[in-house]
Scaffold this active site. Structure first.
Site, short mmCIF file in Angstrom:
data_model
loop_
_atom_site.label_atom_id
_atom_site.label_comp_id
_atom_site.label_asym_id
_atom_site.label_seq_id
_atom_site.Cartn_x
_atom_site.Cartn_y
_atom_site.Cartn_z
N ARG A 191 -6.82 -7.85 -1.41
CA ARG A 191 -5.44 -8.09 -1.79
C ARG A 191 -4.49 -7.51 -0.74
O ARG A 191 -4.89 -6.75 0.14
CB ARG A 191 -5.16 -7.49 -3.17
CG ARG A 191 -5.83 -8.25 -4.30
CD ARG A 191 -5.63 -7.61 -5.65
NE ARG A 191 -6.14 -8.47 -6.72
CZ ARG A 191 -6.38 -8.05 -7.96
NH1 ARG A 191 -6.15 -6.79 -8.29
NH2 ARG A 191 -6.83 -8.90 -8.87
N HIS A 192 -3.23 -7.88 -0.85
CA HIS A 192 -2.21 -7.45 0.10
C HIS A 192 -2.20 -5.93 0.21
O HIS A 192 -2.28 -5.21 -0.80
CB HIS A 192 -0.84 -7.96 -0.36
CG HIS A 192 0.26 -7.66 0.59
ND1 HIS A 192 1.25 -6.75 0.32
CD2 HIS A 192 0.53 -8.16 1.83
CE1 HIS A 192 2.09 -6.71 1.33
NE2 HIS A 192 1.68 -7.55 2.27
N GLY A 193 -2.11 -5.42 1.45
CA GLY A 193 -2.17 -3.98 1.67
C GLY A 193 -1.08 -3.22 0.95
O GLY A 193 -1.26 -2.05 0.59
#
Length: 419
Positions: free
Chosen positions: A238-240
């Site tokens: 997932r997005h950092g």
């Protein structure tokens, strides 16, 4: 200075760095990538190695390092020089007097201890741009710590940020710290050369791997700033910064795809592609904020659809709808990528030591100028005669004396033909 026989003088004048001479003392990935970019932009790069070869060349006997060396050392002129001898240092000083740039990525202080540090070399050539890179830089409490990419990934936060929250941290598959430093080193040297055009004087530029990597963690740092101790160290695929949804890797019938919806219109397009336009007004999915709050439901919805299709089919449908999407490809597929081969950024080369291999060209494209032809990396010391003899002007007798004194490696007759 030795110049490629395969490139005409007319074509070479179009290369942005044509006429620039670079002394490359660097090794492995960091410095050699910076000088590779210079070589492919037209500079003449003299690669100076110890008698046993630079570290990456010497790893080739383990089977995995021969190709990386070839990737980073195209269009360079290799010589062997023993800087632990006074004769060797004298030859380096002669080279510097005729050069524009010197690049090294030794530990801080090594060049000074040899008597060929930046201050001494600037006395010989005030126009010299001296580029230096190390793990932690020349100043600060860490300056003398040894550094390789793995160590730097740990110190920079890359490893702790990679992987899944409920599992141990994982290093990046890419040598991110080495290459981030190499790119920044190239930029620093080009900046100093621009300054030299205005002032007539060179300067020392320095890049640390630690400094060069920090900004790449912007998403993770943003989440830490916003959430503090509540921020997870690792977010998997997932997005950092956990700020976009969907943003993940999704299973298909024959592998995986990645899919990203940075804007609300992207998610509405995803729903249309999946045949779920009925959900476009669902409050869980209406905005990016609401989708982030319902990460698991968004991912389950998408993967329920992707699992019924092949990865390329998913990618083609999403790309047709202008949704950022791609199949998760294996390295063998990437090596044969039709887009990169069509652009010339990857090329099949008949390498004299490795056979037919794929090598990268520079990512820097100068429109209106044909890419400089790739000349395969050469054996250790292959240009001793051309550089020390033809370029510096030493006679065969003098070269023999340097070789006898242990200052340079063997001068092979066939290497003296290029001028």
């Amino acid at each position: 200075m030795p110049s490629p026989e395969s490139t005409s003088n007319d074509a070479r004048t179009d290369y942005p760095l044509a006429g620039l001479t670079v002394i490359d003392l660097s090794h492995v990935y960091n410095g050699p990538y910076a000088t590779f970019l210079m070589a492919m932009a037209g500079a003449e790069v003299i690669k100076v190695e110890p008698f046993q070869g630079e570290h990456l060349r010497s790893r080739g006997d383990m089977g995995g390092a021969a190709l990386p060396f070839a990737m980073l050392n195209s269009n360079k002129q290799p010589v062997t020089l023993n800087l632990k001898t006074e004769q060797g240092r004298a030859l380096l000083r002669e080279m510097v007097a005729k050069a524009d740039v010197l690049v090294e990525n030794f530990a801080p202080g090594v060049m000074d201890r040899l008597g060929v540090g930046a201050a001494q070399l600037h006395e010989i050539n005030p126009r010299l741009v001296y580029g230096s890179s190390s793990g932690y830089g020349k100043s600060g409490p860490y300056r003398d710590y040894p550094a390789m990419d793995l160590v730097m990934q740990a110190m920079c936060g890359v490893i702790d940020s990679t992987g899944f929250a409920d599992q141990p941290p994982v290093k990046s598959g890419a040598a991110i710290c080495d290459f981030m430093a190499g790119i920044h080193l190239y930029g620093a040297i080009m900046t100093a050369l621009y300054e030299r055009e205005r002032t007539g004087r060179g300067r020392v530029v320095e890049v640390s791997m630690q400094d060069a990597t920090y900004a790449s963690l912007a998403s993770n740092l943003g989440m830490l700033h916003a959430r503090g101790d509540a921020a997870p160290a690792r977010t998997g695929n997932r997005h950092g910064g956990l700020g976009i949804s969907p943003y993940n890797v999704y299973e298909t019938t024959d592998g995986y795809v990645v899919l990203n919806a940075p804007g609300d219109h992207h998610f509405r397009a995803i729903l249309e592609v999946m045949g779920r336009g009925d959900l476009k007004d669902d409050p869980r999915f209406l905005t990016r904020t609401s989708r982030v709050e319902h990460f698991a439901e968004v991912d389950a919805l998408i993967e329920g659809w992707t699992r019924s299709l092949a990865r390329n089919e998913v990618a083609q449908r999403m790309l047709a709808a202008k949704v950022p999407c791609a199949p998760v490809r294996q390295l063998a597929e990437v090596m044969h990528d039709p887009n990169m081969h069509a652009r010339g950024s990857l090329q099949w080369i008949d390498h004299p030591e490795l056979g037919s291999v794929v090598l990268p060209h520079s990512p820097l494209v100068f429109e209106g100028t044909v890419r400089r032809p790739i000349e395969p990396s050469l054996p250790l010391g292959a240009r001793n005669g051309a550089v020390f003899g033809t370029w510096l002007g030493h006679s065969q007798e003098e070269l023999a004396a340097y070789e006898e004194a242990g200052a340079i490696g063997p001068v092979r007759p066939e290497t003296t033909s290029r001028a």
